[in-house]
Write a protein that holds these residues in place. Structure first.
Motif, PDB file in Angstrom:
ATOM      1  N   ALA A  17     -10.491  33.097   5.555  1.00 50.30           N
ATOM      2  CA  ALA A  17      -9.994  31.759   5.254  1.00 50.30           C
ATOM      3  C   ALA A  17     -10.502  31.267   3.904  1.00 50.30           C
ATOM      4  CB  ALA A  17     -10.417  30.791   6.361  1.00 50.30           C
ATOM      5  N   ILE A  18     -11.778  31.493   3.624  1.00 44.17           N
ATOM      6  CA  ILE A  18     -12.342  31.042   2.352  1.00 44.17           C
ATOM      7  C   ILE A  18     -11.627  31.709   1.188  1.00 44.17           C
ATOM      8  CG2 ILE A  18     -14.411  31.119   0.904  1.00 44.17           C
ATOM      9  CD1 ILE A  18     -16.047  30.749   3.489  1.00 44.17           C
ATOM     10  N   ALA A  19     -11.365  33.013   1.311  1.00 41.62           N
ATOM     11  CA  ALA A  19     -10.652  33.728   0.248  1.00 41.62           C
ATOM     12  C   ALA A  19      -9.263  33.148   0.044  1.00 41.62           C
ATOM     13  CB  ALA A  19     -10.566  35.212   0.593  1.00 41.62           C
ATOM     14  N   ALA A  20      -8.585  32.814   1.144  1.00 46.96           N
ATOM     15  CA  ALA A  20      -7.245  32.234   1.037  1.00 46.96           C
ATOM     16  C   ALA A  20      -7.291  30.840   0.423  1.00 46.96           C
ATOM     17  CB  ALA A  20      -6.591  32.193   2.417  1.00 46.96           C
ATOM     18  N   PHE A  21      -8.262  30.032   0.838  1.00 50.46           N
ATOM     19  CA  PHE A  21      -8.359  28.665   0.319  1.00 50.46           C
ATOM     20  C   PHE A  21      -8.642  28.657  -1.176  1.00 50.46           C
ATOM     21  CE2 PHE A  21      -9.996  27.404   4.788  1.00 50.46           C
ATOM     22  CZ  PHE A  21      -8.702  27.303   5.253  1.00 50.46           C
ATOM     23  N   ARG A  22      -9.385  29.632  -1.644  1.00 47.25           N
ATOM     24  CA  ARG A  22      -9.740  29.680  -3.068  1.00 47.25           C
ATOM     25  C   ARG A  22      -8.550  30.042  -3.948  1.00 47.25           C
ATOM     26  NH1 ARG A  22     -14.835  29.762  -4.859  1.00 47.25           N
ATOM     27  NH2 ARG A  22     -14.384  31.339  -6.448  1.00 47.25           N
ATOM     28  N   ARG A  23      -7.449  30.459  -3.342  1.00 45.97           N
ATOM     29  CA  ARG A  23      -6.235  30.736  -4.114  1.00 45.97           C
ATOM     30  C   ARG A  23      -5.307  29.523  -4.178  1.00 45.97           C
ATOM     31  NH1 ARG A  23      -6.794  35.881  -1.484  1.00 45.97           N
ATOM     32  NH2 ARG A  23      -5.366  35.260   0.186  1.00 45.97           N
ATOM     33  N   LEU A  24      -5.639  28.476  -3.445  1.00 45.09           N
ATOM     34  CA  LEU A  24      -4.827  27.262  -3.449  1.00 45.09           C
ATOM     35  C   LEU A  24      -5.105  26.440  -4.713  1.00 45.09           C
ATOM     36  CD1 LEU A  24      -5.260  26.125   0.270  1.00 45.09           C
ATOM     37  CD2 LEU A  24      -3.286  27.293  -0.749  1.00 45.09           C
TER      38      LEU A  24
END
Length: 320
Positions: A17-24
């Motif tokens: 989730a953290i990796a995905a959020f950092r692409r937002l």
């Protein structure tokens, strides 16, 4: 607050989730605030939040408050309810890591967790939570391991707030070894939280009474010990000693004084369950500096509240 904002994650899901959020995209008009790992709307982050909310120049900002368990802070939830510019997230939930990875501005008086890494484009202000009059960080025997995440947070910060040159030297430069290492700005601008102290005493007393603090007609002495032990996350329960000192103060000052107790937020949960402290214990969600404004004499040990109270030029008794 949506259910997802309060749902805690497993370690594997958290990493994904953290990796995905950092692409937002970064939300450049969003400010995230965290005090004492979510233990309330407190300290300088609370003062900064109120300052921004009161200033029409910043009416465009959106605000995110981090709480460890929203259900433990009903007064905070009641204050923020119905305000579409403010939302609450539960610390270490999916909503928390999303906000941490996308907010344009980050304000913390302690540390974000080890998973945190500031993204380019985010601005991080660490206000720290007090001027130390005790050993901290690398100045404590064996303290290097415990200092790791604190130093990491400091190095991520763009601004380190300092109350004075003494704090800059003792805390940042010496205790956490940032001399010639920190690339950002150390801002010696004082603590925003201290502005609460400089109001008329009667106004401060009325504010405390409105929050359920029982005050007599006479003067107020505040007993404010800091936490004891070797671990901030597992402090020693000194409730029995606090009760004994409260009783001693009441016996010596009977009739003329109201004696209040403000324990460190790390031990408040233990103290609030002690019957003998009822009626004297100040709620953790009540800002300490608001209590100092109504205080005539402070009794403390090596708590940093001593340094804040010095600015009022009122008597201090050190009971270390």
């Amino acid at each position: 607050m949506s259910p997802a904002a309060g749902r805690l994650l497993t370690a594997a899901a958290r990493g994904q989730a953290i990796a995905a959020f950092r692409r937002l995209p970064i939300e450049r008009t969003t400010v995230l605030y965290e005090s004492f790992a979510g233990n309330g709307m407190l300290c300088s982050p609370e003062a900064i939040y109120r300052g921004l909310r009161a200033d029409p120049r910043y009416a465009h900002l959106r605000h995110v408050w981090v709480l460890d368990d929203p259900a433990r802070h009903p007064d905070v939830l009641a204050e923020l309810a119905g305000d579409d510019r403010v939302r609450v997230v539960t610390r270490r939930s999916a909503g928390y890591f999303r906000a941490l990875g996308t907010a344009g501005f980050l304000v913390n008086n302690a540390t974000f967790p080890a998973e945190f890494s500031k993204r380019p484009g985010q601005v991080y202000c660490n206000t720290w939570h007090g001027t130390p009059i005790k050993r901290m960080g690398f100045d404590v025997a064996g303290g290097a391991a415990a200092a790791g995440n604190i130093v990491r947070n400091f190095l991520h910060a763009d601004v380190l707030l300092s109350a004075s040159p003494f704090m800059t030297e003792q805390l940042y430069a010496q205790a956490y070894r940032l001399r010639n290492l920190f690339p950002g700005q150390v801002l010696e601008a004082g603590y925003p939280r201290m502005d609460r102290q400089f109001v008329p005493r009667e106004q401060a007393r009325a504010q405390l009474a409105a929050r359920g603090v029982a005050l007599g007609p006479g003067r107020v002495v505040l007993y404010a010990p800091t936490w004891r032990g070797t671990s901030f996350t597992d402090p020693r329960d000194d409730s029995a000693a606090v009760v004994a000192r409260l009783e001693q103060l009441r016996a010596r000052l009977a009739g003329e004084w109201t004696v209040l107790v403000k324990v460190h937020q790390a031990v408040f949960d233990a103290a609030r369950g002690v019957p003998a402290l009822r009626g004297a214990l100040v709620d953790n969600d009540l800002p300490t500096n608001q209590v100092l404004a109504a205080t005539d004499v402070l009794v403390a040990d090596y708590s940093s509240v001593v340094v804040d109270f010095l600015a009022l030029d009122r008597p201090i008794v050190l009971h270390a």
